[in-house]
Write a protein that holds these residues in place. Structure first.
Motif, mmCIF file in Angstrom:
data_model
loop_
_atom_site.group_PDB
_atom_site.id
_atom_site.type_symbol
_atom_site.label_atom_id
_atom_site.label_comp_id
_atom_site.label_asym_id
_atom_site.label_seq_id
_atom_site.Cartn_x
_atom_site.Cartn_y
_atom_site.Cartn_z
ATOM 1 N N ALA A 32 21.350 -2.466 17.638
ATOM 2 C CA ALA A 32 21.042 -3.258 18.901
ATOM 3 C C ALA A 32 20.006 -4.712 19.358
ATOM 4 C CB ALA A 32 20.927 -2.262 20.113
ATOM 5 N N ASP A 33 19.049 -4.159 18.049
ATOM 6 C CA ASP A 33 18.700 -5.545 17.753
ATOM 7 C C ASP A 33 17.602 -5.859 16.718
ATOM 8 O OD1 ASP A 33 15.724 -4.157 18.089
ATOM 9 O OD2 ASP A 33 16.404 -3.349 19.558
ATOM 10 N N VAL A 34 17.392 -7.254 16.346
ATOM 11 C CA VAL A 34 16.558 -6.931 14.781
ATOM 12 C C VAL A 34 15.671 -6.709 14.487
ATOM 13 C CG1 VAL A 34 15.217 -8.635 14.232
ATOM 14 C CG2 VAL A 34 17.351 -9.318 14.041
ATOM 15 N N ASP A 35 14.685 -5.453 14.876
ATOM 16 C CA ASP A 35 13.570 -4.722 14.906
ATOM 17 C C ASP A 35 14.204 -3.633 14.058
ATOM 18 O OD1 ASP A 35 11.681 -6.253 15.752
ATOM 19 O OD2 ASP A 35 11.359 -6.120 18.096
ATOM 20 N N ALA A 37 17.165 -2.880 13.734
ATOM 21 C CA ALA A 37 17.840 -3.214 12.208
ATOM 22 C C ALA A 37 17.167 -2.932 10.782
ATOM 23 C CB ALA A 37 18.700 -4.371 11.869
ATOM 24 N N CYS A 38 15.937 -4.249 10.998
ATOM 25 C CA CYS A 38 14.877 -3.902 9.909
ATOM 26 C C CYS A 38 14.122 -2.349 9.829
ATOM 27 C CB CYS A 38 14.063 -5.190 10.611
ATOM 28 S SG CYS A 38 14.544 -6.978 9.905
ATOM 29 N N PHE A 39 13.841 -1.309 10.686
ATOM 30 C CA PHE A 39 13.669 -0.594 10.740
ATOM 31 C C PHE A 39 14.129 0.440 9.692
ATOM 32 C CE2 PHE A 39 13.995 3.905 12.701
ATOM 33 C CZ PHE A 39 11.961 4.094 11.864
ATOM 34 N N PHE A 40 15.683 0.301 9.979
ATOM 35 C CA PHE A 40 16.537 1.196 9.206
ATOM 36 C C PHE A 40 16.829 0.299 7.912
ATOM 37 C CE2 PHE A 40 18.742 2.272 13.406
ATOM 38 C CZ PHE A 40 18.261 3.888 12.956
ATOM 39 N N LEU A 41 16.419 -1.004 7.634
ATOM 40 C CA LEU A 41 17.099 -1.581 6.344
ATOM 41 C C LEU A 41 16.041 -1.089 5.802
ATOM 42 C CD1 LEU A 41 18.210 -5.116 7.201
ATOM 43 C CD2 LEU A 41 19.635 -3.638 6.077
ATOM 44 N N THR A 42 14.097 -1.342 6.006
ATOM 45 C CA THR A 42 13.485 -0.712 5.615
ATOM 46 C C THR A 42 13.477 0.210 4.705
ATOM 47 O OG1 THR A 42 11.649 -2.339 6.436
ATOM 48 C CG2 THR A 42 10.658 -0.649 5.731
ATOM 49 N N HIS A 43 13.936 1.085 5.288
ATOM 50 C CA HIS A 43 13.880 3.106 4.905
ATOM 51 C C HIS A 43 15.203 2.539 3.500
ATOM 52 C CE1 HIS A 43 11.802 4.221 8.083
ATOM 53 N NE2 HIS A 43 11.916 5.584 8.221
ATOM 54 N N ALA A 44 16.211 2.146 3.380
ATOM 55 C CA ALA A 44 17.401 1.785 2.777
ATOM 56 C C ALA A 44 17.028 1.237 2.073
ATOM 57 C CB ALA A 44 18.576 1.114 3.711
ATOM 58 N N HIS A 45 16.022 0.334 1.974
ATOM 59 C CA HIS A 45 15.223 -0.011 0.821
ATOM 60 C C HIS A 45 14.339 0.454 0.000
ATOM 61 C CE1 HIS A 45 11.986 -4.097 -0.684
ATOM 62 N NE2 HIS A 45 13.838 -3.998 -1.436
ATOM 63 N N VAL A 46 13.093 1.149 0.527
ATOM 64 C CA VAL A 46 12.450 2.316 -0.240
ATOM 65 C C VAL A 46 13.729 3.292 -0.672
ATOM 66 C CG1 VAL A 46 10.902 3.690 0.169
ATOM 67 C CG2 VAL A 46 10.795 1.871 1.392
ATOM 68 N N PHE A 47 14.639 3.951 -0.222
ATOM 69 C CA PHE A 47 15.279 4.536 -0.753
ATOM 70 C C PHE A 47 15.818 3.772 -2.121
ATOM 71 C CE2 PHE A 47 14.767 7.200 3.207
ATOM 72 C CZ PHE A 47 14.023 8.410 2.881
ATOM 73 N N ALA A 48 16.169 2.319 -1.781
ATOM 74 C CA ALA A 48 17.439 2.286 -3.086
ATOM 75 C C ALA A 48 16.130 1.854 -4.474
ATOM 76 C CB ALA A 48 17.282 0.606 -2.532
ATOM 77 N N LEU A 49 15.121 1.271 -4.240
ATOM 78 C CA LEU A 49 13.429 1.144 -4.812
ATOM 79 C C LEU A 49 13.110 2.372 -5.520
ATOM 80 C CD1 LEU A 49 11.713 -0.875 -3.093
ATOM 81 C CD2 LEU A 49 12.217 -1.400 -4.759
ATOM 82 N N GLU A 50 13.214 4.072 -5.058
ATOM 83 C CA GLU A 50 12.852 5.030 -5.408
ATOM 84 C C GLU A 50 14.475 5.357 -6.681
ATOM 85 O OE1 GLU A 50 12.218 7.908 -2.122
ATOM 86 O OE2 GLU A 50 9.857 6.826 -2.052
#
Length: 72
Positions: A32-35, A37-50
């Motif tokens: 519902a908001d950018v904060d 969204a970015c929380f979830f994007l950060t998790h997705a990004h970390v798993f993608a890097l791993e």
């Protein structure tokens, strides 16, 4: 698509990083908001890097666009 806590917990329980990337990305898109969204994007990004997943570049770019990561 709505991501449930149960979906995320199941993917965590079996260590399915591919599913975690997808689920966290979907959760970001439904946020519902950018904060949030970015929380979830950060998790997705970390798993993608791993995982060495090709989606890491796009996820990072999205975080950069929201001012949550610095450009290279």
């Amino acid at each position: 698509m709505s991501v449930s806590d149960d979906d995320l917990l199941a993917a965590h329980a079996c260590g399915d990083t591919g599913a975690l990337i997808t689920l966290y990305t979907q959760a970001a898109e439904a946020a519902a908001d950018v904060d949030t969204a970015c929380f979830f994007l950060t998790h997705a990004h970390v798993f993608a890097l791993e995982r060495g997943d090709a989606r890491a570049a796009d996820l990072r770019a999205r975080l950069v666009a929201h001012g949550r990561e610095t450009p290279l």
